[in-house]
Design a protein around this motif. Structure first.
Motif, PDB file in Angstrom:
ATOM      1  N   LYS A 147      -0.067   7.963   8.355  1.00 55.11           N
ATOM      2  CA  LYS A 147       1.344   7.568   8.231  1.00 55.11           C
ATOM      3  C   LYS A 147       1.916   7.949   6.870  1.00 55.11           C
ATOM      4  CE  LYS A 147       1.376   3.712  11.467  1.00 55.11           C
ATOM      5  NZ  LYS A 147       1.476   2.252  11.618  1.00 55.11           N
ATOM      6  N   GLN A 148       1.056   8.042   5.855  1.00 58.44           N
ATOM      7  CA  GLN A 148       1.495   8.405   4.509  1.00 58.44           C
ATOM      8  C   GLN A 148       1.583   9.927   4.326  1.00 58.44           C
ATOM      9  OE1 GLN A 148       2.527   5.885   2.616  1.00 58.44           O
ATOM     10  NE2 GLN A 148       1.807   4.542   4.239  1.00 58.44           N
ATOM     11  N   GLY A 149       1.263  10.701   5.370  1.00 54.99           N
ATOM     12  CA  GLY A 149       1.361  12.159   5.290  1.00 54.99           C
ATOM     13  C   GLY A 149       0.084  12.852   4.871  1.00 54.99           C
ATOM     14  N   PHE A 150      -1.031  12.135   4.818  1.00 55.66           N
ATOM     15  CA  PHE A 150      -2.316  12.735   4.468  1.00 55.66           C
ATOM     16  C   PHE A 150      -2.940  13.351   5.711  1.00 55.66           C
ATOM     17  CE2 PHE A 150      -1.531  10.193   0.861  1.00 55.66           C
ATOM     18  CZ  PHE A 150      -2.354  10.622  -0.168  1.00 55.66           C
ATOM     19  N   GLY A 167       0.829  -1.206   0.000  1.00 59.96           N
ATOM     20  CA  GLY A 167       0.000   0.000   0.000  1.00 59.96           C
ATOM     21  C   GLY A 167       0.860   1.252   0.000  1.00 59.96           C
ATOM     22  N   THR A 168       1.907   1.241   0.796  1.00 60.00           N
ATOM     23  CA  THR A 168       2.835   2.373   0.841  1.00 60.00           C
ATOM     24  C   THR A 168       3.507   2.562  -0.514  1.00 60.00           C
ATOM     25  OG1 THR A 168       3.219   2.104   3.201  1.00 60.00           O
ATOM     26  CG2 THR A 168       4.930   3.267   1.960  1.00 60.00           C
ATOM     27  N   ALA A 169       3.877   1.465  -1.165  1.00 59.14           N
ATOM     28  CA  ALA A 169       4.506   1.568  -2.493  1.00 59.14           C
ATOM     29  C   ALA A 169       3.554   2.218  -3.493  1.00 59.14           C
ATOM     30  CB  ALA A 169       4.937   0.186  -2.981  1.00 59.14           C
ATOM     31  N   LEU A 170       2.270   1.884  -3.437  1.00 58.39           N
ATOM     32  CA  LEU A 170       1.298   2.501  -4.338  1.00 58.39           C
ATOM     33  C   LEU A 170       1.152   3.992  -4.049  1.00 58.39           C
ATOM     34  CD1 LEU A 170      -1.448  -0.274  -4.468  1.00 58.39           C
ATOM     35  CD2 LEU A 170       0.034   0.448  -6.350  1.00 58.39           C
ATOM     36  N   VAL A 171       1.079   4.366  -2.779  1.00 60.60           N
ATOM     37  CA  VAL A 171       0.948   5.779  -2.418  1.00 60.60           C
ATOM     38  C   VAL A 171       2.198   6.547  -2.828  1.00 60.60           C
ATOM     39  CG1 VAL A 171       0.713   7.420  -0.504  1.00 60.60           C
ATOM     40  CG2 VAL A 171      -0.722   5.373  -0.567  1.00 60.60           C
ATOM     41  N   GLU A 172       3.367   5.986  -2.605  1.00 56.47           N
ATOM     42  CA  GLU A 172       4.610   6.662  -3.009  1.00 56.47           C
ATOM     43  C   GLU A 172       4.646   6.848  -4.527  1.00 56.47           C
ATOM     44  OE1 GLU A 172       6.941   8.167  -1.115  1.00 56.47           O
ATOM     45  OE2 GLU A 172       5.599   7.692   0.551  1.00 56.47           O
ATOM     46  N   PHE A 173       4.145   5.866  -5.262  1.00 60.16           N
ATOM     47  CA  PHE A 173       4.069   5.998  -6.712  1.00 60.16           C
ATOM     48  C   PHE A 173       3.168   7.182  -7.072  1.00 60.16           C
ATOM     49  CE2 PHE A 173       1.996   5.154 -10.762  1.00 60.16           C
ATOM     50  CZ  PHE A 173       3.088   4.964 -11.593  1.00 60.16           C
ATOM     51  N   ALA A 174       2.007   7.290  -6.440  1.00 63.59           N
ATOM     52  CA  ALA A 174       1.099   8.413  -6.709  1.00 63.59           C
ATOM     53  C   ALA A 174       1.774   9.743  -6.365  1.00 63.59           C
ATOM     54  CB  ALA A 174      -0.196   8.246  -5.914  1.00 63.59           C
ATOM     55  N   LYS A 175       2.489   9.792  -5.251  1.00 62.38           N
ATOM     56  CA  LYS A 175       3.196  11.020  -4.855  1.00 62.38           C
ATOM     57  C   LYS A 175       4.278  11.400  -5.852  1.00 62.38           C
ATOM     58  CE  LYS A 175       2.656  10.651   0.184  1.00 62.38           C
ATOM     59  NZ  LYS A 175       3.414  10.407   1.438  1.00 62.38           N
ATOM     60  N   VAL A 184     -13.324   2.888   5.989  1.00 65.45           N
ATOM     61  CA  VAL A 184     -13.386   2.696   7.434  1.00 65.45           C
ATOM     62  C   VAL A 184     -12.147   1.934   7.895  1.00 65.45           C
ATOM     63  CG1 VAL A 184     -14.722   1.621   9.293  1.00 65.45           C
ATOM     64  CG2 VAL A 184     -15.897   2.710   7.379  1.00 65.45           C
ATOM     65  N   ASN A 185     -11.612   2.333   9.019  1.00 72.54           N
ATOM     66  CA  ASN A 185     -10.447   1.687   9.643  1.00 72.54           C
ATOM     67  C   ASN A 185      -9.143   1.848   8.856  1.00 72.54           C
ATOM     68  OD1 ASN A 185     -12.079   0.738  11.752  1.00 72.54           O
ATOM     69  ND2 ASN A 185     -12.607  -1.091  10.589  1.00 72.54           N
ATOM     70  N   SER A 186      -9.070   2.807   7.943  1.00 77.91           N
ATOM     71  CA  SER A 186      -7.811   3.004   7.217  1.00 77.91           C
ATOM     72  C   SER A 186      -7.178   4.358   7.525  1.00 77.91           C
ATOM     73  CB  SER A 186      -8.041   2.873   5.708  1.00 77.91           C
ATOM     74  OG  SER A 186      -8.812   3.950   5.222  1.00 77.91           O
ATOM     75  N   HIS A 187      -7.788   5.127   8.424  1.00 80.35           N
ATOM     76  CA  HIS A 187      -7.305   6.482   8.713  1.00 80.35           C
ATOM     77  C   HIS A 187      -5.837   6.487   9.159  1.00 80.35           C
ATOM     78  CE1 HIS A 187      -8.168  10.740   9.380  1.00 80.35           C
ATOM     79  NE2 HIS A 187      -7.339  10.641  10.391  1.00 80.35           N
ATOM     80  N   GLU A 188      -5.461   5.537  10.005  1.00 74.33           N
ATOM     81  CA  GLU A 188      -4.081   5.481  10.507  1.00 74.33           C
ATOM     82  C   GLU A 188      -3.082   5.262   9.358  1.00 74.33           C
ATOM     83  OE1 GLU A 188      -1.282   2.802  13.464  1.00 74.33           O
ATOM     84  OE2 GLU A 188      -3.451   2.730  13.729  1.00 74.33           O
ATOM     85  N   PHE A 189      -3.440   4.407   8.409  1.00 76.51           N
ATOM     86  CA  PHE A 189      -2.578   4.178   7.248  1.00 76.51           C
ATOM     87  C   PHE A 189      -2.329   5.494   6.510  1.00 76.51           C
ATOM     88  CE2 PHE A 189      -2.409   3.693   2.612  1.00 76.51           C
ATOM     89  CZ  PHE A 189      -1.237   2.961   2.481  1.00 76.51           C
ATOM     90  N   TRP A 190      -3.401   6.249   6.245  1.00 72.83           N
ATOM     91  CA  TRP A 190      -3.269   7.488   5.477  1.00 72.83           C
ATOM     92  C   TRP A 190      -2.485   8.541   6.253  1.00 72.83           C
ATOM     93  CZ3 TRP A 190      -3.789   7.124   0.568  1.00 72.83           C
ATOM     94  CH2 TRP A 190      -4.610   6.140   0.036  1.00 72.83           C
ATOM     95  N   ASN A 237     -15.344  12.432   4.630  1.00 71.02           N
ATOM     96  CA  ASN A 237     -14.308  13.350   5.092  1.00 71.02           C
ATOM     97  C   ASN A 237     -13.027  13.096   4.318  1.00 71.02           C
ATOM     98  OD1 ASN A 237     -15.890  14.541   7.167  1.00 71.02           O
ATOM     99  ND2 ASN A 237     -15.646  12.648   8.321  1.00 71.02           N
ATOM    100  N   PRO A 238     -12.787  13.877   3.270  1.00 67.42           N
ATOM    101  CA  PRO A 238     -11.609  13.625   2.437  1.00 67.42           C
ATOM    102  C   PRO A 238     -10.311  13.908   3.181  1.00 67.42           C
ATOM    103  CG  PRO A 238     -12.703  15.633   1.741  1.00 67.42           C
ATOM    104  CD  PRO A 238     -13.566  15.014   2.796  1.00 67.42           C
ATOM    105  N   LEU A 239      -9.281  13.186   2.780  1.00 66.74           N
ATOM    106  CA  LEU A 239      -7.926  13.436   3.256  1.00 66.74           C
ATOM    107  C   LEU A 239      -7.116  13.912   2.059  1.00 66.74           C
ATOM    108  CD1 LEU A 239      -7.258  10.262   5.444  1.00 66.74           C
ATOM    109  CD2 LEU A 239      -8.023  12.524   6.194  1.00 66.74           C
ATOM    110  N   ILE A 240      -6.144  14.788   2.333  1.00 68.45           N
ATOM    111  CA  ILE A 240      -5.336  15.336   1.253  1.00 68.45           C
ATOM    112  C   ILE A 240      -3.855  15.247   1.592  1.00 68.45           C
ATOM    113  CG2 ILE A 240      -7.128  16.879   0.358  1.00 68.45           C
ATOM    114  CD1 ILE A 240      -5.789  19.163   1.927  1.00 68.45           C
ATOM    115  N   TRP A 241      -3.063  15.208   0.546  1.00 67.01           N
ATOM    116  CA  TRP A 241      -1.613  15.282   0.642  1.00 67.01           C
ATOM    117  C   TRP A 241      -1.172  16.353  -0.339  1.00 67.01           C
ATOM    118  CZ3 TRP A 241       2.135  14.625  -3.155  1.00 67.01           C
ATOM    119  CH2 TRP A 241       3.454  14.618  -2.686  1.00 67.01           C
ATOM    120  N   THR A 242      -0.244  17.191   0.114  1.00 68.85           N
ATOM    121  CA  THR A 242       0.227  18.260  -0.766  1.00 68.85           C
ATOM    122  C   THR A 242       1.743  18.224  -0.880  1.00 68.85           C
ATOM    123  OG1 THR A 242       0.267  19.796   1.104  1.00 68.85           O
ATOM    124  CG2 THR A 242      -1.692  19.809  -0.255  1.00 68.85           C
TER     125      THR A 242
END
Length: 157
Positions: free
Chosen positions: A126-129, A98-106, A118-124, A143-148
């Motif tokens: 940790k990814q900086g969202f 999952g982290t590899a996919l998010v890093e690819f998007a970043k 649901v239950n994924s807030h902690e993961f996001w 409730n959207p989460l964002i990364w900038t």
């Protein structure tokens, strides 16, 4: 371990692979309808990315580019990525996929918005969202989460 993220082809094989994911649903079904009504080359533009373990798709996500004119999250308004359907098969979770996919998007260096399951807030987190910091903008009651990336700020009006 280093994982390689691949752009998934829009074809029947990809749709078959998606059936193993828990969140298989309407987006894939609409793709199937499109495929059945049109002959689509493997080169067709696909919003789907994934990670394979051998010949098995074990993690996937979809990334859609949203035009700046529709931006309600970042200042100044930016084109941004909307990240959907990030999912890792149960036997492959907690291994960095999952982290590899998010890093690819970043790596596109564009702001990213997601609506966490649901239950994924902690993961996001940790990814900086982070949550959108005002309560007037919501996505369909979520409730959207964002990364900038550096140099982009959240819209605060």
């Amino acid at each position: 371990m280093v994982y390689t993220v691949q752009k998934l082809k829009v074809n029947y094989k990809t749709l078959e692979e998606f059936k193993q994911f828990r969140e298989y649903g309407l987006q894939e079904l609409s793709m199937l309808e499109d495929l059945q009504s049109n002959i689509i080359d493997n080169d067709s533009e696909s919003p789907f990315y994934g990670i394979y373990y051998g010949d098995t798709l074990v993690a996937r996500m979809s990334l859609y580019t949203v035009n700046a004119k529709f931006d309600q999250y970042f200042e100044p308004p930016n084109d941004y990525l909307e990240l959907w359907k990030l999912e890792v098969l149960p036997g492959f979770q907690k291994k960095g996929l999952g982290t590899a996919l998010v890093e690819f998007a970043k790596s596109f260096n564009m702001p990213i918005k997601t609506n966490p399951r649901v239950n994924s807030h902690e993961f996001w987190t940790k990814q900086g969202f982070a949550p959108v910091q005002y309560d007037t903008k919501r996505d369909l009651g979520e409730n959207p989460l964002i990364w900038t990336p550096k140099g982009v700020t959240e819209h605060t009006q």
